[in-house]
Design a protein around this motif. Structure first.
Motif, PDB file in Angstrom:
ATOM      1  N   ASP A 238       0.852  -1.179   0.000  1.00  0.00           N
ATOM      2  CA  ASP A 238       0.000   0.000   0.000  1.00  0.00           C
ATOM      3  C   ASP A 238       0.892   1.235   0.000  1.00  0.00           C
ATOM      4  O   ASP A 238       1.664   1.457   0.927  1.00  0.00           O
ATOM      5  CB  ASP A 238      -0.909  -0.010   1.238  1.00  0.00           C
ATOM      6  CG  ASP A 238      -1.857   1.166   1.269  1.00  0.00           C
ATOM      7  OD1 ASP A 238      -1.984   1.856   0.241  1.00  0.00           O
ATOM      8  OD2 ASP A 238      -2.460   1.389   2.324  1.00  0.00           O
ATOM      9  N   TYR A 239       0.781   2.036  -1.033  1.00  0.00           N
ATOM     10  CA  TYR A 239       1.595   3.237  -1.148  1.00  0.00           C
ATOM     11  C   TYR A 239       0.832   4.487  -0.743  1.00  0.00           C
ATOM     12  O   TYR A 239       1.188   5.585  -1.101  1.00  0.00           O
ATOM     13  CB  TYR A 239       2.134   3.377  -2.584  1.00  0.00           C
ATOM     14  CG  TYR A 239       3.231   2.386  -2.879  1.00  0.00           C
ATOM     15  CD1 TYR A 239       4.565   2.751  -2.786  1.00  0.00           C
ATOM     16  CD2 TYR A 239       2.940   1.073  -3.225  1.00  0.00           C
ATOM     17  CE1 TYR A 239       5.576   1.844  -3.046  1.00  0.00           C
ATOM     18  CE2 TYR A 239       3.943   0.161  -3.480  1.00  0.00           C
ATOM     19  CZ  TYR A 239       5.259   0.557  -3.392  1.00  0.00           C
ATOM     20  OH  TYR A 239       6.255  -0.356  -3.654  1.00  0.00           O
TER      21      TYR A 239
ATOM     22  N   ALA B 118      -2.728   6.976  -0.248  1.00  0.00           N
ATOM     23  CA  ALA B 118      -3.930   7.385  -0.965  1.00  0.00           C
ATOM     24  C   ALA B 118      -3.666   7.598  -2.447  1.00  0.00           C
ATOM     25  O   ALA B 118      -4.574   7.506  -3.268  1.00  0.00           O
ATOM     26  CB  ALA B 118      -4.482   8.663  -0.345  1.00  0.00           C
ATOM     27  N   GLN B 119      -2.434   7.911  -2.810  1.00  0.00           N
ATOM     28  CA  GLN B 119      -2.106   8.199  -4.196  1.00  0.00           C
ATOM     29  C   GLN B 119      -1.674   6.927  -4.915  1.00  0.00           C
ATOM     30  O   GLN B 119      -0.875   6.150  -4.396  1.00  0.00           O
ATOM     31  CB  GLN B 119      -0.987   9.242  -4.256  1.00  0.00           C
ATOM     32  CG  GLN B 119      -0.701   9.744  -5.641  1.00  0.00           C
ATOM     33  CD  GLN B 119       0.329  10.859  -5.624  1.00  0.00           C
ATOM     34  OE1 GLN B 119       0.985  11.089  -4.617  1.00  0.00           O
ATOM     35  NE2 GLN B 119       0.475  11.541  -6.732  1.00  0.00           N
ATOM     36  N   GLU B 120      -2.225   6.712  -6.111  1.00  0.00           N
ATOM     37  CA  GLU B 120      -1.849   5.563  -6.928  1.00  0.00           C
ATOM     38  C   GLU B 120      -0.389   5.695  -7.372  1.00  0.00           C
ATOM     39  O   GLU B 120       0.068   6.785  -7.694  1.00  0.00           O
ATOM     40  CB  GLU B 120      -2.735   5.479  -8.177  1.00  0.00           C
ATOM     41  CG  GLU B 120      -4.108   4.931  -7.916  1.00  0.00           C
ATOM     42  CD  GLU B 120      -4.092   3.432  -7.641  1.00  0.00           C
ATOM     43  OE1 GLU B 120      -3.336   2.694  -8.293  1.00  0.00           O
ATOM     44  OE2 GLU B 120      -4.836   3.008  -6.742  1.00  0.00           O
ATOM     45  N   VAL B 121       0.320   4.574  -7.357  1.00  0.00           N
ATOM     46  CA  VAL B 121       1.701   4.547  -7.820  1.00  0.00           C
ATOM     47  C   VAL B 121       1.769   3.522  -8.942  1.00  0.00           C
ATOM     48  O   VAL B 121       1.282   2.398  -8.799  1.00  0.00           O
ATOM     49  CB  VAL B 121       2.665   4.158  -6.674  1.00  0.00           C
ATOM     50  CG1 VAL B 121       4.092   4.090  -7.162  1.00  0.00           C
ATOM     51  CG2 VAL B 121       2.544   5.134  -5.516  1.00  0.00           C
ATOM     52  N   THR B 122       2.378   3.898 -10.063  1.00  0.00           N
ATOM     53  CA  THR B 122       2.455   2.998 -11.206  1.00  0.00           C
ATOM     54  C   THR B 122       3.415   1.846 -10.922  1.00  0.00           C
ATOM     55  O   THR B 122       4.304   1.953 -10.066  1.00  0.00           O
ATOM     56  CB  THR B 122       2.950   3.738 -12.461  1.00  0.00           C
ATOM     57  OG1 THR B 122       4.301   4.152 -12.244  1.00  0.00           O
ATOM     58  CG2 THR B 122       2.069   4.943 -12.797  1.00  0.00           C
TER      59      THR B 122
ATOM     60  N   SER C 141       6.927   2.921 -11.413  1.00  0.00           N
ATOM     61  CA  SER C 141       7.461   3.680 -10.286  1.00  0.00           C
ATOM     62  C   SER C 141       7.864   2.758  -9.140  1.00  0.00           C
ATOM     63  O   SER C 141       8.923   2.935  -8.517  1.00  0.00           O
ATOM     64  CB  SER C 141       6.426   4.703  -9.809  1.00  0.00           C
ATOM     65  OG  SER C 141       6.907   5.427  -8.711  1.00  0.00           O
ATOM     66  N   LYS C 142       7.034   1.748  -8.876  1.00  0.00           N
ATOM     67  CA  LYS C 142       7.352   0.775  -7.823  1.00  0.00           C
ATOM     68  C   LYS C 142       8.613  -0.003  -8.178  1.00  0.00           C
ATOM     69  O   LYS C 142       9.470  -0.236  -7.322  1.00  0.00           O
ATOM     70  CB  LYS C 142       6.180  -0.182  -7.611  1.00  0.00           C
ATOM     71  CG  LYS C 142       4.944   0.466  -7.034  1.00  0.00           C
ATOM     72  CD  LYS C 142       3.806  -0.537  -6.955  1.00  0.00           C
ATOM     73  CE  LYS C 142       2.502   0.114  -6.556  1.00  0.00           C
ATOM     74  NZ  LYS C 142       1.404  -0.850  -6.504  1.00  0.00           N
TER      75      LYS C 142
END
Length: 81
Positions: free
Chosen positions: A27-28, A30-34, A37-38
């Protein structure tokens, strides 16, 4: 057994990292992480020594673990001896 990530083929390393981040479901916030990016974050952790590629002879599998996880594994093995 630690596998130096620098010795892995570039595509193999990318696929390993991608598999790891998809499996972890981290879980990164509230903001979505591509995914890209991960993957970049884990690659950076490998480069700075915070994470490492680990081959389990027992399970015949390879994964990425943190330096702290590796230290915990070493401590467990010391108690098993």
């Amino acid at each position: 057994m630690i596998i130096p990530h620098q010795q892995l083929d570039k595509d193999t390393l990318y696929n390993l990292i991608e598999s790891y981040v998809l499996r972890e479901g981290t879980d990164y916030g509230a903001q979505e992480v591509t995914i890209e990016s991960k993957v970049a974050q884990v690659n950076q952790q490998l480069n700075n020594g915070e994470a490492m590629v680990f081959f389990s002879e027992l399970h015949e599998s390879v994964t990425i673990i943190s330096k702290n996880e590796f230290k915990a594994l070493q401590n467990e093995q010391q108690f098993d001896e």
